[in-house]
Design a protein around this motif. Structure first.
Motif, short mmCIF file in Angstrom:
data_model
loop_
_atom_site.label_atom_id
_atom_site.label_comp_id
_atom_site.label_asym_id
_atom_site.label_seq_id
_atom_site.Cartn_x
_atom_site.Cartn_y
_atom_site.Cartn_z
N PHE A 263 0.87 -1.18 0.00
CA PHE A 263 0.00 0.00 0.00
C PHE A 263 0.91 1.24 0.00
CE2 PHE A 263 -2.53 -3.36 1.91
CZ PHE A 263 -3.76 -3.21 1.30
N LEU A 264 1.55 1.50 -1.13
CA LEU A 264 2.64 2.47 -1.17
C LEU A 264 2.16 3.91 -1.00
CD1 LEU A 264 4.82 0.91 -4.03
CD2 LEU A 264 4.92 0.52 -1.56
N SER A 265 1.05 4.26 -1.62
CA SER A 265 0.54 5.63 -1.45
C SER A 265 0.13 5.87 -0.01
CB SER A 265 -0.66 5.87 -2.37
OG SER A 265 -0.30 5.73 -3.72
N GLU A 266 -0.53 4.88 0.57
CA GLU A 266 -0.99 5.00 1.95
C GLU A 266 0.19 5.14 2.91
OE1 GLU A 266 -4.23 4.94 2.56
OE2 GLU A 266 -5.10 4.08 0.74
N SER A 267 1.22 4.31 2.71
CA SER A 267 2.37 4.35 3.62
C SER A 267 3.13 5.65 3.48
CB SER A 267 3.28 3.15 3.38
OG SER A 267 3.82 3.19 2.07
N ARG A 268 3.24 6.17 2.25
CA ARG A 268 3.99 7.41 2.06
C ARG A 268 3.35 8.57 2.83
NH1 ARG A 268 5.48 8.97 -3.90
NH2 ARG A 268 3.24 8.71 -4.15
N LYS A 269 2.02 8.62 2.83
CA LYS A 269 1.34 9.68 3.59
C LYS A 269 1.67 9.58 5.08
CE LYS A 269 -2.66 9.98 0.48
NZ LYS A 269 -4.11 9.73 0.37
N LEU A 270 1.70 8.35 5.58
CA LEU A 270 1.98 8.18 7.00
C LEU A 270 3.44 8.48 7.32
CD1 LEU A 270 0.87 7.55 9.71
CD2 LEU A 270 0.99 5.10 9.19
N TRP A 271 4.37 8.08 6.42
CA TRP A 271 5.79 8.43 6.63
C TRP A 271 5.95 9.95 6.66
CZ3 TRP A 271 8.03 4.75 8.77
CH2 TRP A 271 8.06 3.44 8.29
N GLN A 272 5.23 10.64 5.78
CA GLN A 272 5.34 12.10 5.75
C GLN A 272 4.83 12.72 7.05
OE1 GLN A 272 3.14 12.87 2.16
NE2 GLN A 272 4.93 12.65 0.83
N ALA A 273 3.72 12.19 7.57
CA ALA A 273 3.19 12.70 8.83
C ALA A 273 4.14 12.42 9.98
CB ALA A 273 1.82 12.06 9.11
N LEU A 274 4.74 11.24 10.00
CA LEU A 274 5.70 10.90 11.06
C LEU A 274 6.94 11.76 10.97
CD1 LEU A 274 5.37 7.01 10.92
CD2 LEU A 274 4.60 8.48 12.78
N ALA A 275 7.41 12.02 9.73
CA ALA A 275 8.60 12.85 9.55
C ALA A 275 8.35 14.28 9.99
CB ALA A 275 9.04 12.82 8.08
N GLN A 276 7.14 14.76 9.76
CA GLN A 276 6.80 16.12 10.20
C GLN A 276 6.72 16.19 11.72
OE1 GLN A 276 3.18 17.61 8.48
NE2 GLN A 276 3.54 19.70 9.16
N GLU A 277 6.23 15.13 12.32
CA GLU A 277 6.13 15.08 13.78
C GLU A 277 7.49 14.97 14.45
OE1 GLU A 277 4.35 11.97 17.13
OE2 GLU A 277 3.47 12.05 15.13
N ARG A 278 8.41 14.21 13.81
CA ARG A 278 9.72 13.99 14.40
C ARG A 278 10.81 14.44 13.43
NH1 ARG A 278 10.39 10.27 18.35
NH2 ARG A 278 12.49 11.15 18.37
N PRO A 279 11.02 15.75 13.27
CA PRO A 279 12.05 16.25 12.35
C PRO A 279 13.47 15.89 12.80
CG PRO A 279 11.14 18.04 13.66
CD PRO A 279 10.27 16.85 13.92
#
Length: 290
Positions: A263-279
């Motif tokens: 589920f590559l599109s779905e996972s990319r959105k979550l990675w982006q949210a996690l990266a924003q949360e933990r810069p």
């Protein structure tokens, strides 16, 4: 009686066999038993090793030290049990659970999402958390964003980036198996939502293509594939989806489960949210931008 040359050859072969056995033993002893799912503050491999990074593989016997205020969470791959350490502390990674050496002891954190980690392994037992980021980079002037891989939504939103000065694109959707064109239409902007007139079925690979005409340059076209999962698979993934307020580890593991399930599109959105949360975690920036 063996000649000197034959004796030397036998010794050489024997040495080679011994070396191979040593290498195999070293590999086996360094096999990952756990993986880091969250880390903050001063956390290092003891006694004076490198910092412990997010998604680091932990072998049995790994010695870890946490400074005051440091925090470490890691999940065991075979059992899916997650432990958390708060510094100051020092512990070794056991085969099934950590052993305290000094300071606070590890706390077991039970999680339905973490329990699924036992499925996140390759055939040789190595960890694959965050390891299935396989996306074509494409040209930055025209990049397809979603959907790629499998998608949870029954009516996915198609999105892409457009070069400056290009107002419209040609969109085409095909059934890869029959090569039947399901939709071909011009689109103003960089997004398309399918209406109910275009049927989509689970388990079918679909190919979508965006073509543009760039002023002063050749035409550009990019294609990507997607498919819908079966109803049981969609229900299972949705049941595992943690809330936005869930612990960081749960959301990181779920992102990896999405990667594992393609589920590559779905996972990319979550990675982006996690990266924003933990810069502070560069590993997440890498996963979010691929």
């Amino acid at each position: 009686m063996l000649s000197t040359r034959s004796t030397a050859a036998i010794r050489w072969i024997g040495g080679l066999v011994l070396l191979c056995c040593c290498l195999l033993a070293t590999h086996a002893s360094a096999q990952a038993v756990a993986v880091v799912t969250n880390v903050k503050g001063g956390v290092v491999f003891a006694p004076a090793g490198p910092p412990v990074a997010l998604l680091s593989e932990l072998a049995a016997g790994a010695d870890i030290a946490l400074e005051r205020g440091g925090m470490l969470s890691f999940v065991y791959l075979q059992s899916g049990t997650e432990f958390q350490l708060i510094g100051p502390a020092r512990a070794t990674v056991g085969v099934t659970e950590p052993q305290s050496v000094a300071g606070a002891t590890a706390v077991l954190r039970r999680s339905v999402v973490a329990a699924e980690t036992a499925k996140l392994q390759t055939t040789n037992g190595r960890v694959v958390l965050g390891g299935m980021v396989m996306r074509g980079a494409g040209l930055e002037r025209l990049k397809l964003l979603e959907p790629t891989g499998k998608v949870l939504s029954a009516r996915p939103v198609f999105a892409w980036t457009m070069p400056p000065g290009v107002p419209s694109a040609q969109f085409e959707l095909r059934d890869e198996g029959s090569d039947k064109v399901l939709l071909s239409t011009p689109v103003q902007g960089s997004q398309l939502v399918l209406d109910d007139s275009v049927p989509l079925q689970a388990g079918v690979n679909y190919l979508w293509t965006v073509s543009i005409e760039v002023p002063g340059a050749n035409s550009l076209a990019r294609s990507s594939y997607f498919s819908l999962p079966s109803a049981p698979e969609r229900e299972r993934m949705e049941a595992l989806r943690p809330s936005p307020q869930a612990p960081f580890s749960d959301r990181l593991i779920f992102a990896s489960l999405l990667e594992q399930g393609r589920f590559l599109s779905e996972s990319r959105k979550l990675w982006q949210a996690l990266a924003q949360e933990r810069p502070d975690l560069p590993e997440l920036r890498s996963l979010a931008t691929k």
